[in-house]
Design a protein around this motif. Sequence first.
Motif, PDB file in Angstrom:
ATOM      1  N   SER A  49       0.840  -1.204   0.000  1.00 26.91           N
ATOM      2  CA  SER A  49       0.000   0.000   0.000  1.00 26.91           C
ATOM      3  C   SER A  49       0.876   1.256   0.000  1.00 26.91           C
ATOM      4  CB  SER A  49      -0.922   0.009   1.220  1.00 26.91           C
ATOM      5  OG  SER A  49      -1.782  -1.107   1.227  1.00 26.91           O
ATOM      6  N   GLN A  50       1.938   1.222  -0.785  1.00 30.02           N
ATOM      7  CA  GLN A  50       2.864   2.347  -0.779  1.00 30.02           C
ATOM      8  C   GLN A  50       2.431   3.486  -1.684  1.00 30.02           C
ATOM      9  OE1 GLN A  50       6.700   1.683  -2.805  1.00 30.02           O
ATOM     10  NE2 GLN A  50       5.945  -0.348  -3.404  1.00 30.02           N
ATOM     11  N   ARG A 118      -2.975   3.605  -0.596  1.00 24.48           N
ATOM     12  CA  ARG A 118      -2.581   3.810   0.798  1.00 24.48           C
ATOM     13  C   ARG A 118      -3.600   4.624   1.594  1.00 24.48           C
ATOM     14  NH1 ARG A 118       2.508   7.560  -0.797  1.00 24.48           N
ATOM     15  NH2 ARG A 118       1.386   9.461  -1.377  1.00 24.48           N
TER      16      ARG A 118
END
Length: 225
Positions: A49-50, A118
Motif C-alpha cells: 500500500s505504498q 494507501r
Amino acid sequence: MRRSPLSVRCRPLLLLMFLAGPCWADPCEQLAKPSVRVKLLDEPVSVDSQYGFKTLTIMGGKITRPGNTVLGLTRGTAIVKFETHFTTIVERSGQWECTSPQLTMSYGFSPMNVHVAREFTEGSCAYKEIYQHELRHVKTYQTHLAGIEKDLTDTLNARFATGGPWRGPVGQSRARIQQELTERWVPFIKREMNRVDAAQALVDSPEEYARVANSCNGDIRKLIR
C-alpha cells in the motif's frame, strides 16, 4: 570334386547377414528421443500500500477506463524461460552430428504485485473490498495460465519432440535451436500469456467499479472525491 549347388546359394545370404550387422547401425539411435517439459511457475503474490490512488491511476495507464480512479491494481510481468540440455554424437567424418534436445519451458507472471491505495487502512471495510476485487484479477491470471498449458505443451512437442534426433553440420544444431527459442518461441508464448488482458477487462466492468465505489456506506466514494 564338383561343388554342391547348395553351397553356392548360401553365400549371398551370409553376405547380407553381415551387412545388416551391428557395424552398420546408426549411432544416432543411441540418443534418447527429444523431449519437452512445460512448467507453470508458482509465484507468491506480494501486497503493498505504498502508492496513493492518484499514482495508481497513472500506473494503470491504458488499462484504466476513462474517468475512473484506480483504487487497487494488480500487475504481473510475463516471464518465459527455457532450460536446455543437448546430447550430441558426431559421425566419423567429423562433418555431421545428431543432437537430442531436452527442453524445459517455464512460464508465468513474475513478480505478481497487488497494490491497494494507501488511503485505505488495512483491515478497514474499504481495504477489504478493494483487496477482494484485486484477488479476482489474480485468479484471472492464474486461470489463464493454466488454460493455455496444454496448447503450449502440444505446440512445443510438435516442433521439438520429433521422435528422432536432429541432424545437421557439426556445431550448428545447438545454436540453431537456441536462436529459434529466443527469436520465435519466447515472443510467441508471451503473446499467448498476454491474451489475458481481455479477461481482465471484464473484471473491471462499469458495474463492478460502481459496486466497489459505493460499498462500505459510500466511504470509498467520499474519500476519492
